[in-house]
Each structure stands twice: as C-alpha cells, then as structure tokens.
Design an enzyme around this catalytic site. Structure first.
Site, PDB file in Angstrom:
ATOM      1  N   LYS A  81       3.039  -6.835   1.572  1.00  0.00           N
ATOM      2  CA  LYS A  81       4.121  -5.964   1.125  1.00  0.00           C
ATOM      3  C   LYS A  81       3.493  -4.598   0.858  1.00  0.00           C
ATOM      4  O   LYS A  81       3.252  -4.214  -0.288  1.00  0.00           O
ATOM      5  CB  LYS A  81       4.766  -6.568  -0.128  1.00  0.00           C
ATOM      6  CG  LYS A  81       6.271  -6.534  -0.073  1.00  0.00           C
ATOM      7  CD  LYS A  81       6.896  -7.337  -1.169  1.00  0.00           C
ATOM      8  CE  LYS A  81       8.209  -6.705  -1.594  1.00  0.00           C
ATOM      9  NZ  LYS A  81       9.189  -6.493  -0.521  1.00  0.00           N
TER      10      LYS A  81
HETATM   11  N1  PPE Z   1      11.243  -9.390   4.418  1.00  0.00           N
HETATM   12  C1  PPE Z   1      11.078  -8.130   3.977  1.00  0.00           C
HETATM   13  C2  PPE Z   1      10.725  -7.083   4.956  1.00  0.00           C
HETATM   14  C3  PPE Z   1      11.253  -7.832   2.623  1.00  0.00           C
HETATM   15  O1  PPE Z   1      11.094  -6.591   2.194  1.00  0.00           O
HETATM   16  C4  PPE Z   1      11.615  -8.866   1.727  1.00  0.00           C
HETATM   17  C5  PPE Z   1      11.826  -8.574   0.276  1.00  0.00           C
HETATM   18  C6  PPE Z   1      11.763 -10.183   2.234  1.00  0.00           C
HETATM   19  C7  PPE Z   1      11.554 -10.403   3.580  1.00  0.00           C
HETATM   20  C8  PPE Z   1      12.060 -11.342   1.350  1.00  0.00           C
HETATM   21  O2  PPE Z   1      10.977 -11.666   0.511  1.00  0.00           O
HETATM   22  P1  PPE Z   1      11.157 -12.363  -0.897  1.00  0.00           P
HETATM   23  O3  PPE Z   1      11.732 -11.359  -1.823  1.00  0.00           O
HETATM   24  O4  PPE Z   1       9.800 -12.802  -1.277  1.00  0.00           O
HETATM   25  O5  PPE Z   1      12.077 -13.516  -0.689  1.00  0.00           O
HETATM   26  N2  PPE Z   1      12.393  -7.310  -0.013  1.00  0.00           N
HETATM   27  C9  PPE Z   1      12.286  -6.776  -1.338  1.00  0.00           C
HETATM   28  C10 PPE Z   1      12.524  -5.293  -1.362  1.00  0.00           C
HETATM   29  C11 PPE Z   1      13.897  -4.782  -1.540  1.00  0.00           C
HETATM   30  C12 PPE Z   1      13.935  -3.260  -1.703  1.00  0.00           C
HETATM   31  O6  PPE Z   1      14.837  -2.646  -1.140  1.00  0.00           O
HETATM   32  O7  PPE Z   1      13.109  -2.693  -2.412  1.00  0.00           O
HETATM   33  C13 PPE Z   1      13.050  -7.601  -2.352  1.00  0.00           C
HETATM   34  O8  PPE Z   1      13.967  -8.343  -1.986  1.00  0.00           O
HETATM   35  O9  PPE Z   1      12.712  -7.529  -3.530  1.00  0.00           O
END
Ligand code: PPE
Length: 304
Positions: free
Chosen positions: A158
């Site tokens: 991330k």
């Molecule tokens: N893919 C991406 C690219 C991504 O950024 C997230 C989280 C996910 C999958 C899902 O991951 P998880 O939260 O571990 O289930 N995106 C974060 C950022 C949102 C933002 O706009 O800032 C989030 O959901 O917290």
C-alpha cells in the site's frame, strides 16, 4: 471532514491543527510512503472494536519492508497508538489512517537518511461509495488505465505513489457518470477497483482474482474465510470482462467500501440489477462480524 482532537505524529498526540509538515517533505515530491486504512466500529454492546488491527499493522510493516522504509517504532507501539487515538478522540467509530512518510532533509531521488515519520489520523468516514450503494449497488466502469505491472510497482504494497494510478482511473469513471473504476491487469484480466478488491458470483460459485498483482485485501481475506465457513464454493482464479458481464452477482470489498454490491459494469446490468442474495448474505455477515454481533470471529476484533 470533521476534525478530531488529536493526531498521533512521531510518537506524540498533538492537536489536529498542529499536525503539519515541511514543504520539503520527501514523500510529497516523489511519492514514496506507505499507509493503511482500518475501521473501528461501534459494537451492539456499546464497546468499540478495531477490525483486524494486527493484520493491518502487519501489512503496513510489510509494505515498508518491501519499499525499504525503516519504521522507527516497534509494531506494538503503532498498534497501541491506534487504540489510544480512539480513546483520546473519544470516537466510538472511526476510520484510522496510519501513514509512514519520508521527512525533509535531502532532495533528489535517494532519500538518504531523511527521517522516517509516522502519523495516525482518525476520522468519521461513512459509506465510501454511498449509503445507497451499499443497498442498491454501484455502477462500475472499466478504466483505460491498466493496473500496475509487477515489474513497475510493488503491487502488493500500500504505497502512496501507487495510488496515482487509482486516482486517474477513479476520475475517469466519475467523469463518465459512473461510481467507481475497474482496472484490468496487463494481460487484460480483471484485477481490482481503484480502492477495492472485486468478487463475482456465477452459478453459486464465488470467484475473485488471485493475489498475483493486486492488493491482498484484508476484507477480501475476511470474506473468503466467511464464505468457506458457510460452505460457499470459492475460486481464486483470473477471469475476464465477459465473465464479469455474465455474472449473477458482483461486489467490491475494502475497509472503506466494506461490501458494496455492483449492479452494472460498462452498461451491462449484472444479474437482477440490484444487490444479489449471496452478496447480501456475505454483507450482513460481515457487518455482524465487524460490529461484534457474530462472536465466532471475535479473534478479529481489538476492543478499545
Ligand atoms: N485494493 C486497493 C487498491 C485498495 O486501495 C484497497 C483498500 C483494497 C484493495 C482493499 O483492501 P482492504 O482494505 O485491506 O480490504 N483501499 C483503502 C483506501 C481507500 C481510500 O480511498 O483511501 C481502504 O479501503 O481503506
């Protein structure tokens, strides 16, 4: 965004308005930093629980390790600060944003020994893709921008800079009147949305792309666990856009987006054009788990 009282910065709780950085902050110029997004929920019994805190902090340290950014705090201290900030800010429910960034000092691509700085912000964040989206589903548009290739970016981290790709895709989708962007991988298979993982359902089978070049979502992992425990057949394998167009149901998963149904992709109505039955089942189970109503998965909760 509504301000909270404090922000945790480099080991101290400081007033929200004083959490400032110098313009020479390296991450501002070049995008090397790592972050997390974590939700804390107000449980039915009045307590507050942080969902899968340990896994999120582990992913933060993993991202930092891969990107060779040495976090100057032990993991336990950052975990504890996530708990403590909710107490300090008197928040029953919040979205937590730990951010690791490179401070000011040297300029140029080699950050040298610029300080590595850590902050944790907590604020109230409602339904990421809208309250209506959670119930009726959202409209997804395939982006002209491809998801990062594994030789271009560290796709499982991330990393701050990775999100420029997401911003380009998201804006493109919004400008075309859609709610969210779907990105394909460099081979053209479905990868993930701008800030969420994707699932589809076909003939009772729950499908999601494998962890080849996508963020290993913690919500994705949670939903796969819930589905397997419910006896729902699951397959982690690549699928194409035509597979998705012909799906009975589809939904996005993420900490911010939680479980958001997809009702349309590129002008094709998915299934009945509303939240599908399996989506609804997984969504309601997910909310029961994060809010502590389902005690089977209490190991995922850190009570504040
Ligand atoms: N893919 C991406 C690219 C991504 O950024 C997230 C989280 C996910 C999958 C899902 O991951 P998880 O939260 O571990 O289930 N995106 C974060 C950022 C949102 C933002 O706009 O800032 C989030 O959901 O917290």
């Amino acid at each position: 965004m509504e301000k909270a009282k404090y922000i945790w910065l480099d080991g101290d709780f400081i007033p929200w308005d004083e959490a400032k950085v110098h313009i020479l902050t390296h991450t501002l110029h070049y995008g090397l930093g790592v972050f997390e997004g974590i939700r804390a929920y107000h449980c039915h019994d009045g307590r507050t629980a942080i969902f899968r805190l340990k896994e999120h902090i582990q992913r933060l340290y993993d991202s930092a390790y891969v990107m060779q950014v040495a976090i100057p705090f032990p993991k336990a201290q950052v975990e504890e600060a996530c708990v403590e900030i909710l107490r300090k800010n008197e928040q029953k429910e919040a979205y937590l944003r730990p951010l690791v960034f490179i401070g000011d000092g040297a300029m140029g691509l080699n950050p040298g020994d610029n300080p590595i700085r850590v902050s944790i912000i907590s604020w109230l964040w409602g339904a990421y893709l809208g309250d209506e989206g959670l119930i009726k589903g959202i409209r997804l548009k395939t982006s002209a921008f491809t998801r990062h290739h594994v030789r271009i970016m560290m796709t499982k981290t991330k990393t701050v800079g990775n999100y420029v790709n997401s911003i380009l895709a998201k804006r493109e989708a919004l400008q075309a009147g859609y709610d969210e962007a779907l990105l394909l991988d460099t081979e053209g298979y479905v990868s993930e949305a701008s800030g969420e993982n994707i699932f589809m359902v076909k003939d009772g089978l729950l499908r999601t792309p494998p962890l080849t070049s996508i963020l290993p979502g913690i919500t994705r992992d949670s939903l796969l666990t819930l589905a397997r425990d419910m006896g729902i057949p699951v397959r982690e394998r690549k699928f194409s856009l035509d597979d998705l167009y012909l799906a009975d149901e589809a939904f996005l998963s993420g900490t911010a987006a939680e479980v958001t149904p997809v009702r349309e992709v590129d002008g094709r109505i998915i299934g009945s054009g509303t939240r599908g039955p399996l989506t609804e089942k997984l969504q309601s189970t997910y909310f029961d788990v994060v809010k502590g109503r389902n005690t089977t998965y209490q190991r995922w909760l850190t009570f504040v």
